[in-house]
Motif scaffolding. Structure first.
Motif, PDB file in Angstrom:
ATOM      1  N   ILE A 103      -3.864   3.723  -3.392  1.00  0.00           N
ATOM      2  CA  ILE A 103      -3.622   3.561  -4.829  1.00  0.00           C
ATOM      3  C   ILE A 103      -3.843   4.900  -5.529  1.00  0.00           C
ATOM      4  CG2 ILE A 103      -4.567   2.481  -6.909  1.00  0.00           C
ATOM      5  CD1 ILE A 103      -5.022  -0.039  -5.234  1.00  0.00           C
ATOM      6  N   LYS A 123       0.911 -12.341   4.574  1.00  0.00           N
ATOM      7  CA  LYS A 123       1.775 -11.359   5.244  1.00  0.00           C
ATOM      8  C   LYS A 123       1.104 -10.745   6.468  1.00  0.00           C
ATOM      9  CE  LYS A 123       0.592  -7.528   2.189  1.00  0.00           C
ATOM     10  NZ  LYS A 123       1.067  -6.341   1.489  1.00  0.00           N
ATOM     11  N   GLN A 127       6.925 -12.682   0.481  1.00  0.00           N
ATOM     12  CA  GLN A 127       8.208 -11.982   0.352  1.00  0.00           C
ATOM     13  C   GLN A 127       8.161 -10.580   0.959  1.00  0.00           C
ATOM     14  OE1 GLN A 127      11.191 -13.235  -1.115  1.00  0.00           O
ATOM     15  NE2 GLN A 127      10.008 -15.096  -0.897  1.00  0.00           N
ATOM     16  N   LEU A 128       6.930 -10.037   1.062  1.00  0.00           N
ATOM     17  CA  LEU A 128       6.801  -8.648   1.503  1.00  0.00           C
ATOM     18  C   LEU A 128       6.772  -8.504   3.015  1.00  0.00           C
ATOM     19  CD1 LEU A 128       4.080  -7.608  -1.071  1.00  0.00           C
ATOM     20  CD2 LEU A 128       6.439  -6.831  -1.040  1.00  0.00           C
ATOM     21  N   GLY A 176       3.353 -13.003  -2.014  1.00  0.00           N
ATOM     22  CA  GLY A 176       2.907 -12.128  -0.935  1.00  0.00           C
ATOM     23  C   GLY A 176       3.802 -12.243   0.283  1.00  0.00           C
ATOM     24  N   ARG A 234      -2.600 -15.475  -0.630  1.00  0.00           N
ATOM     25  CA  ARG A 234      -1.493 -14.579  -0.984  1.00  0.00           C
ATOM     26  C   ARG A 234      -1.612 -13.259  -0.236  1.00  0.00           C
ATOM     27  NH1 ARG A 234      -1.391 -12.941  -7.096  1.00  0.00           N
ATOM     28  NH2 ARG A 234      -3.195 -11.743  -6.396  1.00  0.00           N
ATOM     29  N   LEU A 245     -12.142   2.622  -2.493  1.00  0.00           N
ATOM     30  CA  LEU A 245     -11.111   1.603  -2.225  1.00  0.00           C
ATOM     31  C   LEU A 245      -9.728   2.164  -2.559  1.00  0.00           C
ATOM     32  CD1 LEU A 245     -11.164  -2.166  -3.053  1.00  0.00           C
ATOM     33  CD2 LEU A 245      -9.297  -0.784  -3.903  1.00  0.00           C
ATOM     34  N   ASN A 246      -9.639   2.829  -3.687  1.00  0.00           N
ATOM     35  CA  ASN A 246      -8.340   3.375  -4.120  1.00  0.00           C
ATOM     36  C   ASN A 246      -7.809   4.394  -3.128  1.00  0.00           C
ATOM     37  OD1 ASN A 246      -8.557   1.805  -6.385  1.00  0.00           O
ATOM     38  ND2 ASN A 246      -9.049   3.491  -7.785  1.00  0.00           N
ATOM     39  N   THR A 285       3.708   3.131  -0.897  1.00  0.00           N
ATOM     40  CA  THR A 285       4.108   1.755  -1.203  1.00  0.00           C
ATOM     41  C   THR A 285       4.411   1.007   0.083  1.00  0.00           C
ATOM     42  OG1 THR A 285       5.064   2.480  -3.311  1.00  0.00           O
ATOM     43  CG2 THR A 285       5.770   0.342  -2.491  1.00  0.00           C
ATOM     44  N   ARG A 317       1.140   0.172   1.928  1.00  0.00           N
ATOM     45  CA  ARG A 317       0.433  -0.976   1.366  1.00  0.00           C
ATOM     46  C   ARG A 317       1.181  -2.265   1.686  1.00  0.00           C
ATOM     47  NH1 ARG A 317       0.005   2.359  -3.075  1.00  0.00           N
ATOM     48  NH2 ARG A 317       1.659   1.225  -4.146  1.00  0.00           N
ATOM     49  N   ARG A 318       2.479  -2.193   1.633  1.00  0.00           N
ATOM     50  CA  ARG A 318       3.312  -3.377   1.856  1.00  0.00           C
ATOM     51  C   ARG A 318       3.136  -3.896   3.277  1.00  0.00           C
ATOM     52  NH1 ARG A 318       8.611  -3.900  -0.704  1.00  0.00           N
ATOM     53  NH2 ARG A 318       9.865  -5.481   0.329  1.00  0.00           N
ATOM     54  N   PHE A 367      -4.768  -7.435  -0.728  1.00  0.00           N
ATOM     55  CA  PHE A 367      -5.751  -7.169  -1.770  1.00  0.00           C
ATOM     56  C   PHE A 367      -6.241  -8.467  -2.392  1.00  0.00           C
ATOM     57  CE2 PHE A 367      -5.550  -2.597  -2.330  1.00  0.00           C
ATOM     58  CZ  PHE A 367      -4.355  -2.278  -1.724  1.00  0.00           C
TER      59      PHE A 367
END
Lengths: 975, 236
Positions: free
Chosen positions: B58, B157, B113-114, B111, B153, B52-53, B82, B85-86, B91
């Protein structure tokens, strides 16, 4: 329990920033405590002994001369001299018919009869009469400077009373020599002081008649001496009033059991090549056997021979003077044979022109009698006394109980008590006392902040370990045992911080003592180790912090195991968060998030806010203080063009001084007098009787001023208002100063009722009231000072409208020589400004240090708190990183949460400190007739804001590293 | 067949702690398809969290290639990861990771906001059936409700991929099924690729693709012929 403690000890590494901050706070508090107390001990330990051994005075006494000196005393003083004066040939006074008209015609007729009886032809009688009178006037009465003679020449005593009231003149042939002089010759009007007598309307019979040209005996004597000496060029005709005053002191000393000396010193101001500021010295005769204020010889020998002197040690060091070398004073070389202190000049304020001690330019000089006589400079004499059977401290309040009855004695005009008011001594004693108090409070404040940090760290740990704690409790560990594990923070912090703080304190006490040495002339002990401070540096923080931490930990650990073990037990929000959520709903998400994080922990919010508020208070206090003195000087002398203020011993009336030819163009001649204020009529008509009367200085000015400026708070000239018609009968206009306004809560439109008022043996003597309408406020802060139309005050006092007793000038003419006994004092504005500029320069250095210190403390505290915030929000930070928030975005919502609180706290500290200062000043003003401007400029406020916000953002910057180190994996951890 | 969204080629992840070397992932080759529900099964320590990471950026792979929509994300810098992921990922965690002092709506806003083009927040709240709880705080919700907030959340997005790390690990069967049903419905509605990491084999019944991982290697990679509705899953 020991294992729990060990476990906590191992975990300290993870909390290193918090521990560093905590240890640093303890270190600073113990360092300051040790530094100041060690330094003060070194000064204090010798001071009492020194003051005792050198017989430092308990009080200075001024006798009520006019109450003590009888007319016979005055006559004796004069007769001794006048008999020889009669033989001196002086320029003859030409007597005119107009002059004869002023005399008592019966007395003149007696003189004519006597001349006729002696065989002089009738046509010669008038000529002989005029010659005789001329001769008389050329003798003693001419010396008085008053042409207005009244009585035959034989009765020389009568001439003494020239200048007294007509009542006295009329009664002079039948006078009782044992009556106090003042009974017939009221003292200078309005030399009354504030009294406890409630204000009341005086009865007519209590008032003396308007005397007009009344002067006191001392002034008359002084004027006689001056006039005669200047005419004959001979200094030996001085009269010694102390011959008559000393027996009174002897009686007082028997009654109140004290030893006294008649202290004499000359204040000399002189210039030195290459220095734009004047030097000043207080010169005294060295007498090792003085029973009061015995000189203290540090090094070298006594000045036995002519032109030998001693100076103070700091002065010698500053001017590189070695023993047995020569030093120039006022243009003459003297041999410095010794270094000595005057024990009553611990803070050596040598001259009122330069009230702040300048170690390089001010000193006490001891010399022998002959050299002392040769020195120029204005001489001051007063009695200094020490109680015989008082063993207590000089700062003890019980000393006041001994002084009180002396002060109330009718033979005493004024007592300056060493313990509380004499600045040369009490400044030192008060500073030592106050610094000890300040140091203790400072330590307690820092330890209080330390306790808050410990609580925050403990709370975080307890929250993180709640499951473990629940398990421990389930296993049977009780709360007391678990709480003991958290004592590692106060114990480690106190031990390390305490020991290091003590060491730092020992190092720093040396420079502090050196700083004190430059302010105070007093022998100081060498450093001595006192285990007390090492012990206290350890014990005070250890016990206080450990005890409080333990109690708080017990409270935090109070929950039952099941509650702690329950999942989500740490998720509950407090009431503040709920309120904040409701209130902030209209705001943007980021703002709402920040505020909700801030409200989550009220403790941290409180610490940050309080820290910012206290830092703001300290910075604002420092900034206001730094500008206070400048503003006082600026406002007092705003726009003033004068360099000197000359004050006379008595009123000068050009209309009655024969041959008066002084030129006072471009100068301001003022008539000043102290009157008693006992009633106020408010704007609304209410009459208010003061519970304590006040002595107000009233300055009469001319309509057009050359040098003096009287301005309001806006800087506008307001002197013209004194000459406007107020449409009220028998009420003149007055401009008061800020101190009167603050003290008595008066305003424009109120009316002051003033009077000449004298209390003698409990008898109130006064004259008619004078009403003054307040038309404006002059922004000056010293004393109770006011301005009126000169004509109104001279008329009230019975002087001619051309009279004056004070001059503002920009030129120090020879007639203004301070040694002229008709001159009471010469105030040099330039000297004062330069003297104060030194103090301001030194104060500015300390201001930077204090502001830097305040900023550093704020930085430490905010760093620790924001680090805890990062630690607390690790999971949220990790989550946001995982979700895709950039580090900048995370920082702005997690770290900047306290920005509005820091800002608001600082802004609130400004009015708060102003309010505190105003309150303190109002208390001070009540007792000392003194107020100060409390102002903070916009620039000052901005400086404070910059310091606080800089500390805040630097602290956040330091916590940013911790934020960057939070790993993404943190969010994925399972509990 | 749907497009490939992820492709792993010879991906390994090695951890070195003092002298100990651990191969969390060992030469993995894998393809994941867009819009599907993929379940990664394996016992504790099998390497499923590491997978997953690596997929989500991550953590970085030690070797091999990780392609997301044909882009090699293993070469991305921290800022690029970053942004990745955004923009593309959502997640869900076993422990929900809700912000305790934000209410339901605000947690979802976190969430939102991204996203450049987020889904309407009220719509997403309705989708997870939390309309009446939107002003409540996490402590006032049950575990299942909290997980649904977490789902909302993540999805608000409109991500391409939703990673779920043991989403039902802290829940009972009934609540777990509700959560899984929510995930399934949102997958159908928004066509989001769902990757569920779990040790619960029951969940594999609702997946399009079941990958078993053991000791860092792919033990099996099976495509389910029949995909069950979450409510029909037989709970292990």
């Amino acid at each position: 329990m020991w294992l729990l403690f060990l476990n906590s000890l191992k975990g300290i590494k993870k909390k290193r920033l918090q521990m560093i901050g905590l240890t640093f706070l303890i270190l600073i508090s113990t360092a300051v405590y040790t530094t100041m107390n060690s330094a003060l001990d070194r000064m204090d330990s010798m001071s009492e002994q020194y003051m005792e051994e050198q017989n430092v005075e308990h009080m200075t006494i001024l006798l009520n001369e006019t109450n003590i000196l009888t007319r016979e005393n005055i006559a004796d003083m004069f007769n001794e001299k006048l008999s020889s004066w009669k033989d001196i040939v002086l320029p003859e006074v030409v007597v005119t018919d107009e002059m004869l008209e002023k005399y008592d015609q019966d007395a003149l007729q007696e003189m004519r009869d006597a001349i006729i009886e002696s065989g002089v032809p009738e046509f010669m009688v008038e000529t002989i009469l005029k010659q005789q009178i001329g001769k008389i006037l050329a003798g003693s009465s001419y010396l008085l400077g008053i042409v207005d003679g009244t009585y035959p020449a034989d009765d020389l005593n009568t001439y003494i009373f020239y200048g007294c009231s007509s009542k006295a003149k009329n009664e002079s042939t039948n006078f009782d020599p044992n009556l106090p002089y003042s009974k017939f010759c009221p003292i200078n009007p309005g030399t009354s002081t504030s009294s406890e007598t409630p204000g009341e309307v005086p009865g007519d019979d209590e008032c003396a008649d308007d005397s007009g040209t009344s002067t006191n005996a001392s002034t008359n004597i002084a004027k006689l001496y001056e006039n005669f000496s200047s005419m004959t060029n001979n200094n030996s005709y001085g009269v010694d009033k102390y011959e008559y005053l000393t027996p009174i002191m002897e009686e007082l000393s028997q009654t109140y059991d004290f030893t006294y000396v008649l202290k004499a010193n000359k204040v000399l101001t002189y210039s030195v090549d290459g220095d734009d500021q004047n030097y000043a010295a207080s010169i005294m005769v060295y007498d090792a056997n003085l029973p009061v204020n015995t000189p203290y010889l540090i090094e070298g020998k006594e000045p036995i021979n002519d032109n030998e002197i001693t100076v103070a040690l700091p002065f010698a060091n500053s001017n590189n003077i070695e023993l047995n070398s020569y030093f120039e004073v006022a243009g003459k070389q003297y041999k410095v044979v010794g270094l000595a202190y005057a024990p009553d000049y611990i803070y050596p304020a040598v001259s009122f022109n330069t009230p702040l001690y300048d170690v390089k330019r001010h000193t006490v000089i001891y010399t022998n009698q002959a050299t002392y006589n040769d020195f120029s400079g204005k001489e001051e004499k007063y009695y200094a006394a020490k109680f015989n059977n008082y063993d207590g401290s000089y700062t003890d309040e019980t000393l006041q109980d001994l002084v009180k009855p002396v002060r109330k004695d009718s033979r005493v005009l004024y007592v300056l008590s060493t313990a509380t008011i004499s600045p040369r001594i009490s400044m030192f004693t008060e500073e030592v006392k106050n610094n000890r108090v300040f140091t203790s409070y400072f330590m307690y404040v820092l330890l209080t902040i330390a306790i808050f940090i410990i609580i925050m760290v403990m709370k975080k740990r307890i929250d993180d370990e709640r499951l473990q704690i629940g398990v421990l409790k389930s296993l049977g560990y009780n709360t007391y045992m678990i709480a003991a594990g958290y004592l590692v923070y106060p114990i480690v912090g106190s031990i390390i911080g305490g020991i290091l703080g003590y060491g730092l304190g020992v190092v720093l006490q040396g420079p502090v003592v050196n700083l004190y040495k430059s302010f105070y002339n007093i022998p100081i002990n060498d450093f001595f180790f006192d285990a007390k401070y090492l012990l206290l540096s350890l014990v005070i923080p250890l016990i206080s912090l450990s005890l409080l931490s333990y109690l708080v930990a017990l409270f935090m650990l109070r929950h039952r195991p099941l509650k702690l073990l329950r999942e989500g037990s740490n998720l509950k929000v407090n009431f503040m968060t709920k309120i904040v959520t409701k209130l902030t709903s209209p705001l943007k998400f980021k703002s709402r998030f920040r505020l909700s994080l801030a409200s989550r922990s009220l403790g941290k919010l409180l610490v940050i806010t309080l820290c910012s508020f206290c830092t703001g208070l300290l910075i604002v206090l420092t900034l206001i203080g730094s500008t206070m003195m400048n503003k006082m000087i600026d406002k007092t002398f705003a726009g003033a063009s004068y360099d000197y203020q000359v004050t006379y011993s008595s009123i000068v009336d050009p209309t009655i001084i024969d041959g008066y030819d002084e030129n006072h163009d471009n100068e301001d001649l003022i008539t000043t007098s102290d009157l008693t204020l006992y009633q106020i009529i408010r704007k609304n008509g209410t009459v208010e009787v003061l519970d304590k009367t006040r002595s107000v200085t009233v300055n009469g000015i001319d309509e057009s001023l050359n040098l003096l400026k009287i301005t309001n708070s806006d800087g506008d000239d307001i002197s013209y208002k004194l000459f406007e018609d107020n449409n009220q009968e028998d009420v003149d206009n007055i401009v008061i100063n800020d101190t009167i306004r603050t003290l008595l809560h008066v305003e424009i439109g109120d009316t002051l009722i003033l009077s000449k008022r004298v209390d003698i043996d409990g008898n109130v003597q006064c004259s008619n009231d004078k009403k003054y309408l307040i038309v404006d406020i002059n922004e000056t802060f010293s004393g109770l000072n006011s301005y009126v139309d000169k004509g109104s005050i001279t008329k009230y006092l019975g002087y001619s409208d051309q009279s004056y007793n004070m001059i503002y000038t920009d030129e120090l003419k020879p007639i203004y020589d301070e040694t002229n006994s008709n001159i009471s004092s010469v105030f040099r504005y330039d000297d004062l400004k330069k003297n104060i500029s030194i103090a301001i320069e030194m104060a500015n250095y300390s201001i930077y240090i204090i502001i830097a210190f305040a900023g550093a403390m704020a930085l430490i505290i905010i760093s620790v708190v924001s680090n805890i915030v990062v630690d607390e929000n690790k999971k949220h930070i990790s989550l946001m990183k995982v979700m895709g928030y950039k580090e900048k975005e995370i920082k702005s919502v997690v770290l900047n949460i306290y920005t509005p609180f820091v800002l608001i706290a600082y802004l609130l500290s400004i009015p708060a400190m102003k309010g505190i200062l105003r309150f303190i000043i109002s208390l001070v003003a009540r007792d000392l007739d003194f107020s100060v401007p409390i102002e903070l400029s916009l620039q000052g406020a901005l400086i404070g804001l910059i310091v606080i916000m800089a500390a805040y953002f630097i602290a956040l910057g330091m916590s940013r590293r911790a934020l960057n180190r939070v790993s993404l994996a943190e969010a994925l951890k399972r509990e | 067949m749907a497009d490939v969204i992820y492709e792993l080629k010879g991906v390994s992840k090695i951890y070195k702690v003092s002298e100990t070397i651990t191969k969390a992932l060992d030469n993995i080759d894998l393809k994941l398809y867009e819009g599907e529900i993929i379940v990664v099964l394996g016992p504790s320590g099998s390497g499923k969290s590491t997978l997953l990471n690596v997929l989500s950026g991550i953590d970085n792979a030690t070797s091999g290639k990780v392609l997301f929509l044909d882009k090699q994300i293993e070469k991305y810098s921290l800022d690029e990861l970053t942004s990745y992921r955004r923009e593309y990922l959502g997640f869900i965690f076993q422990t929900y990771n809700l912000i305790s002092n934000l209410d339901v709506k605000e947690n979802i806003e976190l969430g939102m906001q991204l996203a450049k083009n987020p889904i309407n927040i009220n719509e997403i709240i309705d989708s997870v059936e939390l309309t009446s709880q939107k002003n409540k705080f996490p402590y006032q919700l049950s575990g299942g409700q909290q997980q649904r907030v977490s789902i909302a959340r993540a999805l608000v997005k409109n991500p391409k991929v939703l990673f779920c790390d043991e989403p039902t690990g802290a829940l009972d069967e009934t609540t777990g099924k509700i959560v899984l049903k929510t995930i399934q419905e949102l997958n159908k509605k928004y066509k989001t690729t769902i990757v569920i990491i779990t040790h619960n084999p029951s969940i594999a019944q609702m997946a399009n693709n079941v990958i078993r991982i053991n000791s860092g290697k792919i033990a099996s990679n099976i495509r389910n012929e029949k995909v069950l509705d979450a409510s029909e899953i037989r709970w292990a």
